[in-house]
Design a protein around this motif. Sequence first.
Motif, PDB file in Angstrom:
ATOM      1  N   GLU A 302      -6.888   4.241   2.643  1.00 60.72           N
ATOM      2  CA  GLU A 302      -7.276   5.237   1.642  1.00 60.72           C
ATOM      3  C   GLU A 302      -7.442   4.510   0.313  1.00 60.72           C
ATOM      4  OE1 GLU A 302      -5.410   9.654   2.615  1.00 60.72           O
ATOM      5  OE2 GLU A 302      -4.371   8.339   1.223  1.00 60.72           O
ATOM      6  N   ASN A 303      -8.454   4.876  -0.457  1.00 60.33           N
ATOM      7  CA  ASN A 303      -8.634   4.311  -1.793  1.00 60.33           C
ATOM      8  C   ASN A 303      -8.231   5.370  -2.809  1.00 60.33           C
ATOM      9  OD1 ASN A 303      -9.379   2.611  -3.905  1.00 60.33           O
ATOM     10  ND2 ASN A 303     -11.531   3.245  -3.843  1.00 60.33           N
ATOM     11  N   MET A 304      -7.006   5.274  -3.289  1.00 58.64           N
ATOM     12  CA  MET A 304      -6.449   6.271  -4.195  1.00 58.64           C
ATOM     13  C   MET A 304      -6.031   5.614  -5.505  1.00 58.64           C
ATOM     14  SD  MET A 304      -6.707   9.102  -2.533  1.00 58.64           S
ATOM     15  CE  MET A 304      -5.574  10.253  -3.319  1.00 58.64           C
ATOM     16  N   LEU A 305      -5.707   6.436  -6.485  1.00 57.79           N
ATOM     17  CA  LEU A 305      -5.255   5.907  -7.766  1.00 57.79           C
ATOM     18  C   LEU A 305      -3.816   6.343  -8.015  1.00 57.79           C
ATOM     19  CD1 LEU A 305      -6.945   7.936 -10.643  1.00 57.79           C
ATOM     20  CD2 LEU A 305      -7.029   8.626  -8.271  1.00 57.79           C
ATOM     21  N   SER A 306      -3.036   5.405  -8.498  1.00 58.31           N
ATOM     22  CA  SER A 306      -1.627   5.651  -8.809  1.00 58.31           C
ATOM     23  C   SER A 306      -1.145   4.498  -9.671  1.00 58.31           C
ATOM     24  CB  SER A 306      -0.795   5.731  -7.518  1.00 58.31           C
ATOM     25  OG  SER A 306      -0.700   4.452  -6.918  1.00 58.31           O
ATOM     26  N   GLY A 307       0.121   4.499  -9.962  1.00 58.75           N
ATOM     27  CA  GLY A 307       0.679   3.415 -10.758  1.00 58.75           C
ATOM     28  C   GLY A 307       0.661   2.077 -10.054  1.00 58.75           C
ATOM     29  N   THR A 308       0.477   2.109  -8.731  1.00 61.60           N
ATOM     30  CA  THR A 308       0.441   0.851  -7.978  1.00 61.60           C
ATOM     31  C   THR A 308      -0.977   0.436  -7.591  1.00 61.60           C
ATOM     32  OG1 THR A 308       0.752   2.017  -5.873  1.00 61.60           O
ATOM     33  CG2 THR A 308       2.733   1.291  -7.032  1.00 61.60           C
ATOM     34  N   ALA A 309      -1.967   1.199  -8.012  1.00 67.30           N
ATOM     35  CA  ALA A 309      -3.348   0.911  -7.606  1.00 67.30           C
ATOM     36  C   ALA A 309      -3.837  -0.396  -8.217  1.00 67.30           C
ATOM     37  CB  ALA A 309      -4.265   2.056  -8.034  1.00 67.30           C
ATOM     38  N   MET A 310      -4.755  -1.064  -7.500  1.00 69.10           N
ATOM     39  CA  MET A 310      -5.332  -2.287  -8.057  1.00 69.10           C
ATOM     40  C   MET A 310      -6.123  -1.945  -9.321  1.00 69.10           C
ATOM     41  SD  MET A 310      -8.463  -3.225  -5.477  1.00 69.10           S
ATOM     42  CE  MET A 310      -9.761  -2.028  -5.103  1.00 69.10           C
ATOM     43  N   LYS A 311      -6.187  -2.910 -10.202  1.00 65.21           N
ATOM     44  CA  LYS A 311      -6.770  -2.708 -11.528  1.00 65.21           C
ATOM     45  C   LYS A 311      -8.011  -3.559 -11.714  1.00 65.21           C
ATOM     46  CE  LYS A 311      -2.066  -1.967 -13.249  1.00 65.21           C
ATOM     47  NZ  LYS A 311      -1.449  -2.148 -11.895  1.00 65.21           N
TER      48      LYS A 311
END
Length: 484
Positions: A302-311
Motif C-alpha cells: 500500500e502507498n500511504m502517508l504517515s509519519g513513517t512514510a518515505m519523503k
Amino acid sequence: MINLPKTQFNTSSESPASVPADWLIVGVWADQPYSGPAGDVLEKLRERGDFGAKPLELVPVLNPIGIAAKRLLFVGLGTRAQAKRAALHDAAAAAARHVTAKKVGTVAFAVPGPEFTLAVGVGLAQGVQGPGIRKSAPTRFAPESLLLVGGNGADMPRVRAESRALWLSRELVNLPPRELYPETFATVAADAGRATGFDVEVWDESRLAAERMGSLLGVAQGSSRPARLAILRYAGAPGKPVLGLVGKGVTFDSGGLSLKPTDGMVDMKCDMAGAAAVLAGVQAIAELKLPVNVVGVLALVENMLSGTAMKLGDVLTARNGKTIEVLNTDAEGRLILADALCFASEQTKFLVDFATLTGACMVALGTETSGLMTNNDGWGDQILAAVSRAGERAWKLPMDSSYDGLIKSKVADMRNTGGGRWAGAIAGGKFLEQFVADAKWVHLDIAGPSFAEGDSATFDAGGTGCMVRAIVEMARGFEGTALV
C-alpha cells in the motif's frame, strides 16, 4: 472475499432453433447472407434499416416464432474479413451484457464457426460479470449456463480456464481496498496455487529486508499494512527455459506525501491490476497444464502517508545495489518493480512486467492500448504478437539511449521521475530497465486499458482483466531457446 460467477460452459451440436434457452444470441455478418433462426424477421429488420449488422449492433426479438428459445438477440459482427478474435470477443461481451441485466438460467450463442469458439466463450464470460455484487439490488446476473451452439468442444477447457482467470483478475481489481491489501492478496494467490497446481512462496517484511529489497520496503513504510512479495512457480516443462512475469501490486495508492487529489485517488484500488493479471494468467496456465515453465512475481504494497512514510529527497537502495533519489512519492510503482525485477532476472532471462505505471501512457495512447517498451526488439516483437493474437492491444514505444538522461540524478544513481512533462511513460520504462540485468525484458504499461471508468458496450465499469488472455498466449508461444 472472492466472489466469482458459478456459470457453467458447455457446447451443443443441436440446431440453434431447437435449443431451449432464456436467450438465443445469433451473430450476423454485415456482408454475408443469413440462414439462421428467425431469418424472415432479420430480413424485415434489414429492409427497414433497423439492423445493419455493424459491430456491436444489438436488436432483441422478445417473442420469436419457430424457435425453442424464449428470446432472441441479433448481434452485429461487422464484415467477415474483419473477423479476428477481438471482434468476436467484443460482440459476445456486448450481447452478454444486454441479456444479463435480469436473472436468466441459460444463455445460448450460435457460434458463427467452430474457429470462433474461444473468442465467443471468453467474450460471453466478460459480459456476464459486473462489479456491483455489493449492491442490495444487483445490476448484473451471471447465468447458470452458457451454451455455445456449434462450438468446438476441444476448445472448451481453454474457454473455461481463461474465463475463470478473467473473472479472478477483474474481481481482484474491483475489491475494496479495506478487503484487498498485501496480506490478503498473497492469501488469494496461495489459494489459487493450491486449487490449480502451482507453487506459491510469500515473503514477509523481515524476509524482504533480508533479501535487500529496500526500494519496495521504502514505498510500504508509510502504511500499517506490511508489504508482501508473492512468488508463483509453475513447472510444466522441466529443464526448459522459464518465462518470467512480474506484476505491480499497489493495492491502494494515495500518492504518499505527494498526495493525489480526490479525483485522482478515487479509483486507486486498481493500481494492482498488473499483479492481478499475472496471478490470473498463471492460474489459467496451470489449469490448462501448458508445457511451459513460469515464474510470477507479485510486488504487493500500500502507498500511504504517515509519519513513517518515505519523503521527497530520500534515497533508497534496491536489491541490485543501485541507489534511487525519490523526487515524487506518487511514482512508487517503479520503485516496487525495481526489486521485483531484480529478483525475477535472477530466475530467468525472459521477462515481462505488467504495471499501471503512468498517466503519461494514457495521454499518449488513450485508454484502450497498452504501451510496450523493451530492451530487445526480437523479444518485444514476440510479446507484441502474443498480445495481438489474444485480441488485446499494445503499441511499441522507443527506448533508445537518447532517453537515458530522463532519470539522471545529482545525488544517486537515478531518480524516480522523468523530471518534466515529456516522455513520462518512457521515463518509467528507462527506470525499470536498470533492474533487469542482462535479461530480455518487456514492460507493458497497462494504465489505460486495465480499468474502465464507466460502462461501455463491452464492459461494466471497473476492472477489465487486461492482459490475462495475452499472458496465456505468451505462455503458449514461449520456447525461450529460440531467443537465447
